[in-house]
Structure formats: C-alpha cells, structure tokens
Design a protein around this motif. Structure first.
Motif, mmCIF file in Angstrom:
data_model
loop_
_atom_site.group_PDB
_atom_site.id
_atom_site.type_symbol
_atom_site.label_atom_id
_atom_site.label_comp_id
_atom_site.label_asym_id
_atom_site.label_seq_id
_atom_site.Cartn_x
_atom_site.Cartn_y
_atom_site.Cartn_z
ATOM 1 N N LYS A 93 46.761 -10.248 57.681
ATOM 2 C CA LYS A 93 47.153 -9.640 56.461
ATOM 3 C C LYS A 93 47.427 -11.234 56.120
ATOM 4 O O LYS A 93 46.686 -11.178 54.396
ATOM 5 C CB LYS A 93 47.659 -8.502 56.288
ATOM 6 C CG LYS A 93 48.498 -7.840 54.494
ATOM 7 C CD LYS A 93 49.052 -7.223 54.069
ATOM 8 C CE LYS A 93 49.270 -6.945 52.520
ATOM 9 N NZ LYS A 93 50.707 -5.759 52.940
ATOM 10 N N LYS A 94 48.242 -11.317 56.358
ATOM 11 C CA LYS A 94 49.031 -13.172 55.448
ATOM 12 C C LYS A 94 47.874 -14.173 55.248
ATOM 13 O O LYS A 94 47.317 -14.933 54.514
ATOM 14 C CB LYS A 94 49.833 -14.193 56.351
ATOM 15 C CG LYS A 94 51.514 -13.135 56.088
ATOM 16 C CD LYS A 94 52.581 -13.315 56.790
ATOM 17 C CE LYS A 94 53.740 -12.676 56.556
ATOM 18 N NZ LYS A 94 54.563 -12.605 57.587
ATOM 19 N N GLU A 105 49.591 -7.838 60.516
ATOM 20 C CA GLU A 105 50.799 -8.842 58.920
ATOM 21 C C GLU A 105 50.121 -9.826 60.056
ATOM 22 O O GLU A 105 50.163 -10.822 58.103
ATOM 23 C CB GLU A 105 52.370 -8.592 59.720
ATOM 24 C CG GLU A 105 53.167 -7.636 59.631
ATOM 25 C CD GLU A 105 52.740 -6.933 57.966
ATOM 26 O OE1 GLU A 105 53.054 -7.696 57.042
ATOM 27 O OE2 GLU A 105 52.888 -5.735 58.176
ATOM 28 N N THR A 106 50.166 -10.425 60.625
ATOM 29 C CA THR A 106 49.405 -12.099 60.528
ATOM 30 C C THR A 106 48.213 -12.020 59.865
ATOM 31 O O THR A 106 48.153 -13.390 59.615
ATOM 32 C CB THR A 106 49.533 -12.533 62.259
ATOM 33 O OG1 THR A 106 48.497 -11.613 62.758
ATOM 34 C CG2 THR A 106 50.794 -12.682 62.649
#
Length: 105
Positions: A53-54, A50-51
């Motif tokens: 991807k952001k 998630e990190t």
C-alpha cells in the motif's frame, strides 16, 4: 501434501491517469479496472498489505489507496436460523378474494 489457499486482500487504487493502470501488475493481481470511475482493484497477499500500500501510494499516477473491508464483513444472511424456525405470515389485507375480471386486465 495438502493445498492451502493464500490469504489475500484487495486494495482499491484510485488513479489520476488510466494509462499506467497496467503497471499495478507488479504489485499483485489486478482483478478489475474501471475506466469510467478511474480505479483498479489489486489483490495482494495478506502479509504484504501495508508495504505494498505504501509503495503504490508513492506512484505519481495514483490519487489514493483504500483497503478493502470485505474480510471484516459478516456474510451470513439471516443469522443462524433454520428453515423450521422461520415463520411466514400473510396479512389478510394483502390477500384478494376477488377474481380479476377481463375488463380490469
């Protein structure tokens, strides 16, 4: 000491410009780059998905990022059947009794 593989997940990164595709190496392992379809496949650790991807989405040359669904797919083929349980059947319509003549070939 035993070997434990790290769990990874693929991010499919769609790019606006292919020149900066090599910059994705700082986020993970770049597995594949398609110049024709303008995407790159980047493997990152499962905990950092998630990190990363952001961070990748904020880059100027990135159109959008998708998460790979490969770990969610059931890869077993045919279920849990053994070879003894599989029944092979041939229709009588599919079997030819005639021997092919040379003229037909």
């Amino acid at each position: 000491m035993s070997f434990e593989p790290t769990k990874r997940r693929a991010l499919i990164v769609y790019l606006k410009n292919m020149r900066q595709a090599r910059q994705l190496r700082r986020f993970g392992i770049v597995n594949y780059i398609s110049n024709k379809m303008k995407f790159a496949s980047v493997y990152v650790d499962e905990g950092d998905v998630e990190t990363k991807k952001k961070l990748i989405e904020r880059l100027g040359f990135v159109d959008h990022v998708e998460l790979s669904h490969w770990p969610e797919i059931d890869t077993t083929v045919g279920g849990q059947q053994s070879m003894d349980e599989i029944d092979f059947a041939v229709d009588s319509d599919d079997v030819f009794d005639d021997v092919a003549q040379e003229e037909e070939l």
